[in-house]
Each structure stands twice: as structure tokens, then as C-alpha cells.
Design a protein around this motif. Structure first.
Motif, PDB file in Angstrom:
ATOM      1  N   TYR A  34       0.807  -0.967   0.003  1.00  0.00           N
ATOM      2  CA  TYR A  34      -0.042   0.133   0.030  1.00  0.00           C
ATOM      3  C   TYR A  34       0.853   1.254   0.008  1.00  0.00           C
ATOM      4  CZ  TYR A  34      -4.089  -2.780   0.925  1.00  0.00           C
ATOM      5  OH  TYR A  34      -5.409  -3.366   0.989  1.00  0.00           O
ATOM      6  N   PHE A  35       1.974   1.236   0.672  1.00  0.00           N
ATOM      7  CA  PHE A  35       2.857   2.337   0.801  1.00  0.00           C
ATOM      8  C   PHE A  35       3.441   2.692  -0.383  1.00  0.00           C
ATOM      9  CE2 PHE A  35       7.259   3.662   2.107  1.00  0.00           C
ATOM     10  CZ  PHE A  35       6.900   5.049   2.515  1.00  0.00           C
ATOM     11  N   LEU A  36       3.884   1.547  -1.132  1.00  0.00           N
ATOM     12  CA  LEU A  36       4.611   1.797  -2.445  1.00  0.00           C
ATOM     13  C   LEU A  36       3.538   2.443  -3.437  1.00  0.00           C
ATOM     14  CD1 LEU A  36       6.866  -1.549  -2.429  1.00  0.00           C
ATOM     15  CD2 LEU A  36       7.532   0.807  -2.477  1.00  0.00           C
ATOM     16  N   GLN A  37       2.656   1.750  -3.281  1.00  0.00           N
ATOM     17  CA  GLN A  37       1.595   2.311  -4.537  1.00  0.00           C
ATOM     18  C   GLN A  37       1.224   3.589  -4.070  1.00  0.00           C
ATOM     19  OE1 GLN A  37      -2.144  -0.472  -3.990  1.00  0.00           O
ATOM     20  NE2 GLN A  37      -0.833  -2.210  -4.585  1.00  0.00           N
ATOM     21  N   GLU A  38       1.195   4.108  -2.933  1.00  0.00           N
ATOM     22  CA  GLU A  38       0.657   5.458  -2.569  1.00  0.00           C
ATOM     23  C   GLU A  38       1.890   6.389  -3.154  1.00  0.00           C
ATOM     24  OE1 GLU A  38      -1.627   7.186   0.457  1.00  0.00           O
ATOM     25  OE2 GLU A  38      -1.509   5.322   1.491  1.00  0.00           O
ATOM     26  N   VAL A  39       3.258   6.024  -2.890  1.00  0.00           N
ATOM     27  CA  VAL A  39       4.253   6.854  -3.123  1.00  0.00           C
ATOM     28  C   VAL A  39       4.307   6.981  -4.728  1.00  0.00           C
ATOM     29  CG1 VAL A  39       6.700   6.982  -3.009  1.00  0.00           C
ATOM     30  CG2 VAL A  39       5.534   6.448  -0.903  1.00  0.00           C
ATOM     31  N   LEU A  40       4.405   5.809  -5.340  1.00  0.00           N
ATOM     32  CA  LEU A  40       4.530   5.552  -6.777  1.00  0.00           C
ATOM     33  C   LEU A  40       3.418   6.291  -7.540  1.00  0.00           C
ATOM     34  CD1 LEU A  40       6.306   2.408  -7.073  1.00  0.00           C
ATOM     35  CD2 LEU A  40       7.538   4.690  -7.258  1.00  0.00           C
ATOM     36  N   GLY A  41       2.259   6.058  -7.069  1.00  0.00           N
ATOM     37  CA  GLY A  41       0.944   6.781  -7.821  1.00  0.00           C
ATOM     38  C   GLY A  41       0.912   5.912  -9.043  1.00  0.00           C
ATOM     39  N   LYS A  42      -0.160   6.360  -9.537  1.00  0.00           N
ATOM     40  CA  LYS A  42      -0.684   5.823 -11.065  1.00  0.00           C
ATOM     41  C   LYS A  42      -0.861   6.999 -12.032  1.00  0.00           C
ATOM     42  CE  LYS A  42      -3.541   2.178 -13.094  1.00  0.00           C
ATOM     43  NZ  LYS A  42      -4.499   1.232 -13.092  1.00  0.00           N
ATOM     44  N   GLY A  43       0.047   6.768 -13.185  1.00  0.00           N
ATOM     45  CA  GLY A  43      -0.124   7.732 -14.056  1.00  0.00           C
ATOM     46  C   GLY A  43      -1.040   7.714 -14.850  1.00  0.00           C
ATOM     47  N   GLN A  44      -1.160   8.385 -16.209  1.00  0.00           N
ATOM     48  CA  GLN A  44      -2.445   8.644 -17.341  1.00  0.00           C
ATOM     49  C   GLN A  44      -2.284   7.484 -18.204  1.00  0.00           C
ATOM     50  OE1 GLN A  44       0.209  10.342 -17.375  1.00  0.00           O
ATOM     51  NE2 GLN A  44       0.332  11.060 -19.725  1.00  0.00           N
ATOM     52  N   LEU A  45      -1.287   6.830 -18.550  1.00  0.00           N
ATOM     53  CA  LEU A  45      -0.942   5.987 -19.413  1.00  0.00           C
ATOM     54  C   LEU A  45      -1.315   4.471 -19.060  1.00  0.00           C
ATOM     55  CD1 LEU A  45       2.252   7.372 -20.914  1.00  0.00           C
ATOM     56  CD2 LEU A  45       0.130   7.986 -21.637  1.00  0.00           C
ATOM     57  N   PHE A  46      -2.099   3.599 -19.932  1.00  0.00           N
ATOM     58  CA  PHE A  46      -2.354   2.250 -19.764  1.00  0.00           C
ATOM     59  C   PHE A  46      -2.204   1.529 -21.048  1.00  0.00           C
ATOM     60  CE2 PHE A  46      -5.209  -1.263 -19.776  1.00  0.00           C
ATOM     61  CZ  PHE A  46      -4.707  -2.157 -18.821  1.00  0.00           C
ATOM     62  N   MET A  47      -0.862   0.669 -20.810  1.00  0.00           N
ATOM     63  CA  MET A  47      -0.735  -0.097 -22.104  1.00  0.00           C
ATOM     64  C   MET A  47      -0.891  -1.664 -22.213  1.00  0.00           C
ATOM     65  SD  MET A  47       3.062   1.865 -21.940  1.00  0.00           S
ATOM     66  CE  MET A  47       2.761   2.561 -20.362  1.00  0.00           C
ATOM     67  N   TYR A  48      -1.271  -2.302 -22.952  1.00  0.00           N
ATOM     68  CA  TYR A  48      -1.737  -3.636 -23.127  1.00  0.00           C
ATOM     69  C   TYR A  48      -1.511  -4.205 -24.483  1.00  0.00           C
ATOM     70  CZ  TYR A  48      -6.270  -1.748 -25.018  1.00  0.00           C
ATOM     71  OH  TYR A  48      -7.207  -1.360 -25.560  1.00  0.00           O
ATOM     72  N   GLU A  49      -1.359  -5.610 -24.742  1.00  0.00           N
ATOM     73  CA  GLU A  49      -1.532  -6.209 -25.910  1.00  0.00           C
ATOM     74  C   GLU A  49      -2.814  -6.562 -26.339  1.00  0.00           C
ATOM     75  OE1 GLU A  49       2.416  -8.768 -26.150  1.00  0.00           O
ATOM     76  OE2 GLU A  49       1.649  -9.198 -24.242  1.00  0.00           O
TER      77      GLU A  49
END
Length: 244
Positions: A42-57
């Protein structure tokens, strides 16, 4: 449960960002292979956060997805089981200019350039002069590593009518609604708006506008420390109460 390995992992990411900036060296952390507590995650997820780009195949069963974090140069890649597409089997923190799984290898780009060059000759009577500009930029990328952004919408529409078609890599920009896709010529990327209308072509291993600059990486190191200082007290001061 408390924090166990989250702080050392953030230190590892910070060092990797410095190495990427100063030496150009990428780095990978196999995050789900390390001993971590739930609080660590949870701590790592909060610090790094999530940006606007989502990539997939865009394949029958999605095998890998990725997204950028709020820290420039830090990407998350998740590999899923082929037997159970909902089951993640590998999670990686990638410190790099672009996520490796979604970056075109040089040999694929070279082969695509040769095909593009041949196809331009075959369809030259249908193509606008813009097609030759794309070929020149493509050759410059292969020889010098120079990546390009081309914005001639009329020329792009002409190429997508006769030659260029989307392939399996999809990058969704949740901020703008735009979509960037790999094409049948690896090394040429197509950007469209939310209605599917062409906007730009990118020439390179990965769309250059999505890659962090050296200035971005400098700010990333500072931002990582700022977010860590801001969020850490919530976890350091957390009380683990016994279950009744």
C-alpha cells in the motif's frame, strides 16, 4: 503488519533513477518476488502513484499490461498467466525511458523500415509527399537514434488509407482520451483522438512524447523523496490493533 521492505525498495528506485539519468542504465525490480507486507504494498502504491497511461497487448488473452507512475521514468509491468488471464504471475518495477515489453526492438524496426521502403515504391502513385518525409525520418532514427513526431494530419490520413494499419500494442491516454497504437511497420506509431481520427505519427522505439526527459528524471528523484516524506508518517504512526 507494518513496513518491512518498502523503504529499501524506494531507495533502490531512487538509485536506479540516478543511474538512468547519469549512465543511461535501466533497472528492474521484480516486486512480487520480494518479501513484503500488505502495508509495504500500500505504501509503495501511494508513493509511486498511477499515471495517465495504460498499455496492453490487443491479443486474445492479455499477457502483459503496463502503466506509468507519477514518478517519471518509473513504470509498472504486470504479466498474467495464460491459463488464467486474471492471475498476475509477475510484477515488475521498471526504471527506464520506456517500458521494455512495449518498446520496439531495433531488429524489428530495421525489418519494418525495409518493408516500408519497398511498399512506398509499390504505392507511390497513391501517396502524398509526406510519405517520403516519414521514410527519411525512419531512416534517420535507425542510423542516428533520432526520434520524431509528425503532425501532418492530411499526410497521415493518406498513409493510413493505403499502408499503415494498427497492430497489437495499445497505449491509452486517460487524460486526453487519445489512443496510440503500434502499426504494421514497427517503429511507426499512430496517435488518434477519442473519435479515432489520426493526429500524429511517432517514429521511434516508443512514442517520444511519452518518454521522460533528463529534466523529468531530475525532478523524479526529488518527487520520490517528497512523496515518501509526505506519506511515510501515516504508516509509521499506524497502530495495529488486535482483532477481537
Amino acid at each position: 503488519m507494518g513496513l518491512m521492505n518498502a523503504e529499501p525498495l524506494l531507495g533502490e528506485i531512487k538509485t536506479a533513477l540516478k543511474d538512468l539519468l547519469e549512465k543511461g542504465e535501466p533497472y528492474t525490480i521484480y516486486s512480487n518476488k520480494l518479501p513484503t507486507t500488505l502495508d509495504d504494498r500500500y505504501f509503495l502504491q501511494e508513493v509511486l502513484g498511477k499515471g495517465q497511461l495504460f498499455m496492453y497487448e490487443k491479443v486474445l488473452h492479455t499477457k502483459t499490461v503496463a502503466f506509468n507512475t507519477l514518478i517519471p521514468g518509473v513504470w509498472i509491468e504486470v504479466v498474467f498467466s495464460e491459463r488464467n488471464p486474471a492471475e498476475p504471475i509477475l510484477e515488475m518495477v521498471r526504471v527506464d525511458y520506456s517500458p521494455p515489453v512495449f518498446t520496439i526492438p531495433p531488429e524489428d524496426a530495421q525489418n519494418s523500415f525495409e518493408k516500408f521502403q519497398k511498399d512506398l515504391q509499390e504505392f507511390q502513385n497513391y501517396l502524398k509527399p509526406f510519405a517520403k518525409e516519414v521514410l527519411e525520418k525512419f531512416e534517420k532514427f535507425l542510423k542516428e537514434g533520432t526520434e520524431s513526431v509528425l503532425t501532418d494530419v492530411e499526410g497521415i490520413e493518406n498513409l493510413t488509407t493505403y499502408l499503415i494499419t494498427p497492430t497489437e500494442i495499445v497505449i491509452e491516454d486517460n487524460d486526453t482520451g487519445d489512443r496510440i497504437v503500434s502499426t504494421n511497420y514497427y517503429g511507426i506509431w499512430l496517435r488518434t483522438d477519442r473519435e479515432g481520427k489520426p493526429k500524429k505519427l511517432y517514429i521511434g522505439a516508443f512514442p517520444v512524447e511519452l518518454k521522460p526527459t533528463p529534466g523529468d528524471l531530475k525532478r523524479a528523484i526529488e518527487l520520490l523523496e517528497e512523496r515518501k516524506r509526505e506519506i511515510l508518517p501515516k504508516y509509521k504512526n499506524k497502530l495495529d490493533l488486535p482483532l477481537l
